[in-house]
Design an enzyme around this catalytic site. Structure first.
Site, PDB file in Angstrom:
ATOM      1  N   LYS A  81      46.963   5.701 166.344  1.00  0.00           N
ATOM      2  CA  LYS A  81      46.894   6.169 164.958  1.00  0.00           C
ATOM      3  C   LYS A  81      48.268   6.112 164.307  1.00  0.00           C
ATOM      4  CE  LYS A  81      45.136  10.036 162.138  1.00  0.00           C
ATOM      5  NZ  LYS A  81      44.482  11.360 162.169  1.00  0.00           N
ATOM      6  N   SER A 156      40.196  12.098 159.705  1.00  0.00           N
ATOM      7  CA  SER A 156      41.124  11.092 159.215  1.00  0.00           C
ATOM      8  C   SER A 156      41.417   9.964 160.215  1.00  0.00           C
ATOM      9  CB  SER A 156      42.457  11.764 158.843  1.00  0.00           C
ATOM     10  OG  SER A 156      43.066  12.362 159.987  1.00  0.00           O
ATOM     11  N   SER A 180      39.523  15.803 162.769  1.00  0.00           N
ATOM     12  CA  SER A 180      39.818  14.399 162.471  1.00  0.00           C
ATOM     13  C   SER A 180      39.707  13.444 163.654  1.00  0.00           C
ATOM     14  CB  SER A 180      41.216  14.271 161.862  1.00  0.00           C
ATOM     15  OG  SER A 180      41.221  14.787 160.554  1.00  0.00           O
TER      16      SER A 180
END
Length: 505
Positions: A81, A156, A180
């Site tokens: 990420k 997210s 997330s």
């Protein structure tokens, strides 16, 4: 089109370490897959072909020399990420503010992956500064859900989850502030784990909400997640909130759970997260999937009981005061003075004008919304009424968990109230977007571990549904045991592993 590699990370590692296939070949296959499908998915913001192949070559050389693998997952490709710093790759956090920024240091998670010989393919897309539930808030375009590219993959960490579901990576790393990791896992049919707060170092994780942020593993199976968990977890003196406690034996627990016996395990169904009397806000197919999952846990020998956590109904409101408040403070550092986007610096403009214009153009709408809310909540005369009250609710939520764990070993609920929703459907309705985190937020407020494991497909739209399993702090092994047992029973009932039904673009 290249045939996707559908083997689990554990299976790939076993073959690489046995010399049956090279890490370079596996890495090249994943890079080719990214090249073929990522224009449609947009899971990756940056692909580090050179770095990934260099790591794979080192792993292969070690194996050829007869050296033991650096870790159980050495040589296996992963997506990282884009909120974790990487000294050789850009770290944008999905924001124009950090466009093109290459950090001078690695996050501890990044360093541990390198030491373990894990092949980092590149950086995955995300909601800007991890603020969002759909990965639509990225400055670099939304990520699509591989099950239905007109729908979101959750957020997210949507890029990390979508990369798994599209077979662009064998595993990935996400971060979880209010769900997330888990919510994208549920919406893409993958496994997502939020470890105990402090269980994985936050050093080098660009902060959104410092008391809530936690990095964790994303994978296609429970065992893969457990193996990755053990690599990235552990005490770090560079993080003042890092726990000094030993890492729970999650891989052993996953292997034990896969034997399918949950006799003696007490499972609590959280009544406040199970849809309520009328299932308000919950999709009918999600509730049916959850009910079926609970029945399967009973069949495995678990003792199932209903548990009430009355203050959970206030968790969403408390979270959306605490997180924006911390975001307001943390994002103040992005002022165009030291690094990042700088707009309006013509030599005559004041520093204040440059800061204002740079933040106006660098931050997206959702980030601005949360900064404004957080700044207001922290302002003189409102601090006690808003931020202070939210922290009191946080304490009550934690007490609810503590009381529940006096009765049961783990708690379960749906991971998200609905399956993946259409791209664009909620962008103009922040409250509808925030409710996607209804079931996941309590665990973040209390700092306990929680994970989402796929519970099959909803019978009303054919999209993935997730079962959330929560455990006491540092009891991840209990959580993984239950998840692995459920995963095996789910696959046996279906006659095949869910990974065989993941979309093959």
């Amino acid at each position: 089109m290249t045939e996707p590699i559908t083997l689990t990370a554990a299976e790939l590692a076993s073959r690489i370490h046995a010399g049956e296939v090279s890490s370079v070949a596996v890495t090249k296959a994943h890079l080719e897959r990214i090249g073929e499908v990522d224009k449609e998915i947009n899971a990756f913001l940056h692909v580090d072909t050179e770095g990934a192949l260099a790591t794979a070559e080192r792993v292969d050389a070690d194996i050829a020399a007869g050296n033991p693998p650096a870790s159980p997952l050495a040589g296996v490709p992963l997506g990282l990420k884009d909120v974790l710093t990487t000294s050789g790759q850009p770290t944008t956090c999905g924001s124009r503010t950090l466009e093109g920024w290459i950090p001078p240091y690695d996050a501890t998670v990044t360093r541990k992956l390198a030491e373990a010989g894990v092949v980092v393919l590149g950086k995955t897309n995300m909601d800007e500064f991890a603020m969002g539930s759909s990965t639509e808030n990225s400055a670099y375009g939304p990520t699509a859900n591989p099950w239905d590219t007109t729908r979101v993959p959750g957020g997210s960490s949507g890029g990390s989850a979508a990369a798994l579901a599209a077979f662009e990576a064998a595993m990935s790393i996400g971060t979880d502030t209010g769900g997330s990791i888990r919510q994208p896992g549920a919406m893409t049919g993958t496994v997502g784990v939020k470890p105990t707060y402090g269980g994985v170092s936050r050093y080098g994780l660009v902060a959104f909400s410092s008391s809530l942020d936690q990095a964790g593993p994303c994978a296609r199976t429970v065992l893969d997640a457990a193996l990755l968990h053990e690599i990235i977890a552990g005490h770090d003196p560079l993080d003042s909130t890092s726990l000094a406690a030993p890492v729970p034996p999650v891989a052993a627990a996953a292997r034990s759970g896969a034997e399918g016996d949950l006799r003696g395990v007490r499972v609590g169904v959280v009544s406040e997260l199970a849809g309520g009397e009328h299932g308000d806000g919950y999709q009918a197919g999600v509730l049916r999937s959850f009910s079926s999952a609970v029945d399967r846990l009973r069949e495995l020998g678990a003792e199932v009981m209903e548990v009430s956590c009355p203050y959970f109904r206030y968790a969403l409101a408390a979270y959306y005061l605490i997180a924006p408040s911390e975001c307001s403070s943390n994002l103040a550092r992005f002022d165009a003075m030291r690094y990042g986007l700088r707009v309006g610096d013509d030599g005559s403009a004041s520093a204040e004008r440059v800061m204002s214009r740079s933040r106006e153009e660098g931050f997206g709408a959702e980030v601005k919304r949360r900064i404004i809310v957080g700044t207001y909540a922290l302002s003189a005369g409102y601090y006690d009424a808003y931020y202070g009250s939210a922290q009191q609710v946080r304490t009550l939520v934690t007490r609810d968990f503590n009381a529940a764990y006096e009765q049961v070993d783990v708690l379960v609920s749906p991971t998200a109230p609905t399956t993946a929703f259409p791209i664009g459907e909620r962008v103009d309705d922040p409250m509808a977007m925030y409710r996607a985190d209804l079931c996941t937020i309590p665990a973040n407020l209390a700092g306990i571990p929680a994970m989402s494991v796929p519970s099959g497909l909803s019978d009303d739209d054919g999209l993935p549904v997730g079962l959330q399993i929560m455990a006491p702090a540092l009891a991840e092994d209990s959580m993984y045991r239950v998840a692995a047992a459920y995963e095996r029973a789910r696959d046996e009932a279906a006659g095949s592993a869910l990974t065989e039904h993941l979309p093959q673009l």
